[in-house]
Design a protein around this motif. Sequence first.
Motif, PDB file in Angstrom:
ATOM      1  N   ARG A 180      19.087  -2.095  85.446  1.00  0.00           N
ATOM      2  CA  ARG A 180      18.283  -3.309  85.655  1.00  0.00           C
ATOM      3  C   ARG A 180      16.899  -3.213  85.026  1.00  0.00           C
ATOM      4  N   TRP A 181      16.471  -1.980  84.677  1.00  0.00           N
ATOM      5  CA  TRP A 181      15.133  -1.814  84.093  1.00  0.00           C
ATOM      6  C   TRP A 181      15.154  -1.477  82.611  1.00  0.00           C
ATOM      7  N   HIS A 182      16.332  -1.303  82.016  1.00  0.00           N
ATOM      8  CA  HIS A 182      16.403  -0.844  80.631  1.00  0.00           C
ATOM      9  C   HIS A 182      15.649  -1.758  79.667  1.00  0.00           C
ATOM     10  N   GLU A 183      15.721  -3.036  79.887  1.00  0.00           N
ATOM     11  CA  GLU A 183      15.067  -3.985  78.977  1.00  0.00           C
ATOM     12  C   GLU A 183      13.701  -4.442  79.487  1.00  0.00           C
ATOM     13  N   ARG A 184      13.281  -3.924  80.634  1.00  0.00           N
ATOM     14  CA  ARG A 184      11.993  -4.348  81.202  1.00  0.00           C
ATOM     15  C   ARG A 184      10.839  -3.783  80.389  1.00  0.00           C
TER      16      ARG A 184
ATOM     17  N   ALA B  67       0.258   6.377  72.097  1.00  0.00           N
ATOM     18  CA  ALA B  67       0.108   6.241  73.547  1.00  0.00           C
ATOM     19  C   ALA B  67      -0.185   4.783  73.902  1.00  0.00           C
ATOM     20  N   VAL B  68       0.113   4.430  75.147  1.00  0.00           N
ATOM     21  CA  VAL B  68      -0.117   3.057  75.606  1.00  0.00           C
ATOM     22  C   VAL B  68      -0.839   3.089  76.949  1.00  0.00           C
TER      23      VAL B  68
ATOM     24  N   SER C  17       9.197   3.416  79.317  1.00  0.00           N
ATOM     25  CA  SER C  17       9.153   4.832  78.958  1.00  0.00           C
ATOM     26  C   SER C  17       7.752   5.282  78.572  1.00  0.00           C
ATOM     27  N   LYS C  18       6.848   4.353  78.283  1.00  0.00           N
ATOM     28  CA  LYS C  18       5.479   4.706  77.904  1.00  0.00           C
ATOM     29  C   LYS C  18       4.565   4.910  79.115  1.00  0.00           C
ATOM     30  N   LEU C  19       5.085   4.703  80.319  1.00  0.00           N
ATOM     31  CA  LEU C  19       4.266   4.924  81.521  1.00  0.00           C
ATOM     32  C   LEU C  19       4.136   6.412  81.815  1.00  0.00           C
TER      33      LEU C  19
ATOM     34  N   LEU D 203      14.361   6.635  82.842  1.00  0.00           N
ATOM     35  CA  LEU D 203      13.990   5.657  81.812  1.00  0.00           C
ATOM     36  C   LEU D 203      13.217   6.286  80.665  1.00  0.00           C
ATOM     37  N   GLY D 204      12.902   7.585  80.777  1.00  0.00           N
ATOM     38  CA  GLY D 204      12.183   8.270  79.711  1.00  0.00           C
ATOM     39  C   GLY D 204      10.688   8.321  79.893  1.00  0.00           C
ATOM     40  N   ALA D 205      10.180   7.937  81.074  1.00  0.00           N
ATOM     41  CA  ALA D 205       8.747   7.979  81.354  1.00  0.00           C
ATOM     42  C   ALA D 205       8.331   9.369  81.837  1.00  0.00           C
ATOM     43  N   SER D 206       7.033   9.548  82.052  1.00  0.00           N
ATOM     44  CA  SER D 206       6.487  10.812  82.549  1.00  0.00           C
ATOM     45  C   SER D 206       5.954  10.624  83.957  1.00  0.00           C
TER      46      SER D 206
END
Length: 550
Positions: free
Chosen positions: A105-109, A120-121, A308-310, A341-344
């Motif tokens: 449900r979050w893949h495209e969020r 970085a973001v 994933s950038k979070l 999701l690939g975040a840290s």
Amino acid sequence: MMTKSLQIHPQDNVAVALVGLVKGNEMTVGKDRITLLDDVPAKHKYAMRDIDTDADVIMYGVLVGKATQPIKKGALLSTSNIRHASGEYRVSQRKTDWIRPDVSRWHERTFMGYHRSNGAVGVKNYWLLIPLVFCENKNVSLIHETLVKELGYQRASSPYAGLVRELKRLYQAGGTDEATLATAIDTETIGTGDRLFAHVDGIKMLTHTLGCGGTKDDARTLCGLLAGYVTHPNVAGATVLSLGCQNAQISLLEAEIAKRDASFNKPLYILEQQRIGNEADLLREAVQQTFMGLVQANEVVRQPTPLSKLCIGLECGGSDGFSGISANPALGYTADVLVALGASVVLSEFPELCGVEQELSDRCVDEELAGKFVHLMQAYQHRAEAVGSGFDSNPSAGNIRDGLITDAIKSAGAAKKGGTSPVVDVLDYPDKVTKPGLTLLCTPGSDIESTTAEVGSGATVVVFTTGLGTPTGNPIAPVVKVATNTPLYEKMNDIIDLDAGTVVRGEEGIEAAGERILEHIIRVASGEEIVKAEVGGHDDFIPWKRGISL
């Protein structure tokens, strides 16, 4: 019907009271029927079976204490009948298998973030004013006061200004009695002026008490922390003031910046007072250069960004006996979703990992990382013992009052924030997070020092669980507060964002609460929601000072 007590792990020999329990009541926990020998306040524990003197007290499936006297089945556990104890630990076999949550449900969020040239973001776009040494605090404060007022970042007035004016009026009119003065009503509203730079979220300062008088290691560590803030994704640029003769030299700061970002290209202005001479000239030049930097910072706008950038800091403070069964495991589920999701995510506060070292060591992806974690934990404990303390001194008076009567009980619940994913990195303070996944960061258990460190290592949002309440915030990263119990949330909702007391009441499961936390993080990261700590102006910044003063 709400469950009145809970056995957290099948191996536990104690249960947690979810509501206040009365002596003589018969409790059913699983297959056990237990008659209470004492009143048991909510959040506190009682024995599920007889525990002999010096026998193990088990909670969360781990050793959390030793009985100092015989404890009868149904008796209240307290500081008078148990003492802190935790299991031994060593580098052992890897246990990195975990059940990934369903994240479809979050893949495209996405969230709306500020993209930096190094990839970085950020979730905010701040300008920083930094003193390299405490001698420059006054100058930094003066620049900050001037800029926030003239550029539209200052509140229209203190929310209490109207109250003071009304009290003054009543006093001058002869109303000196308490009843008369109590009728004063605050009619002042909080507002902001028209901001000149619409895309710059604010101008923040990092005043501190360090930079000179300590060891060279202290100076290097401080510069590393400050470099973490300068290079942080939530920061557009910075103005740094140096006196000139201090241990924390400009060259040290520049080296630490390069270590964290070899291609650093944000606007950065470093001014040295002893070189410039006249203080007025220093301030004039600093204001002029900062203004030009703000013009550049205002060109950066929010753009859609994958989750994933979070980079999320996991923090707790003012913990209580519900922390480990509501807010912390809910946040742990949030952490697992983000990792999938690939975040840290960053778990810190090493004194509050006492007793769960073996589990975390086993979760490290390789033996080298496991060894580093074990070494940092042991070294920290030895330093504490060298000054006559130790991890067993960690629970505060508030912790103990609300059911966390040993450090190991507190730690076993605190570690739940880290979820169940493998540990991909172990960092010493103030190193930078560089990998997606769960990172362990060595920091103290002190709320503000640890939050300061997590953000310095790269956390763009911090989620902070609390059972007793705290206003802690950070100058550049939103700090989302999650209450472990509903009465706290209702009492202090001016400084707390979310309520996880729903878990205690059985209205919501751990996963549902964790998903709710994640949705709130996304709104905060997009600038759609402002955390209560920011609304209240809680810009807390305290560097961790390990060394001695010379």
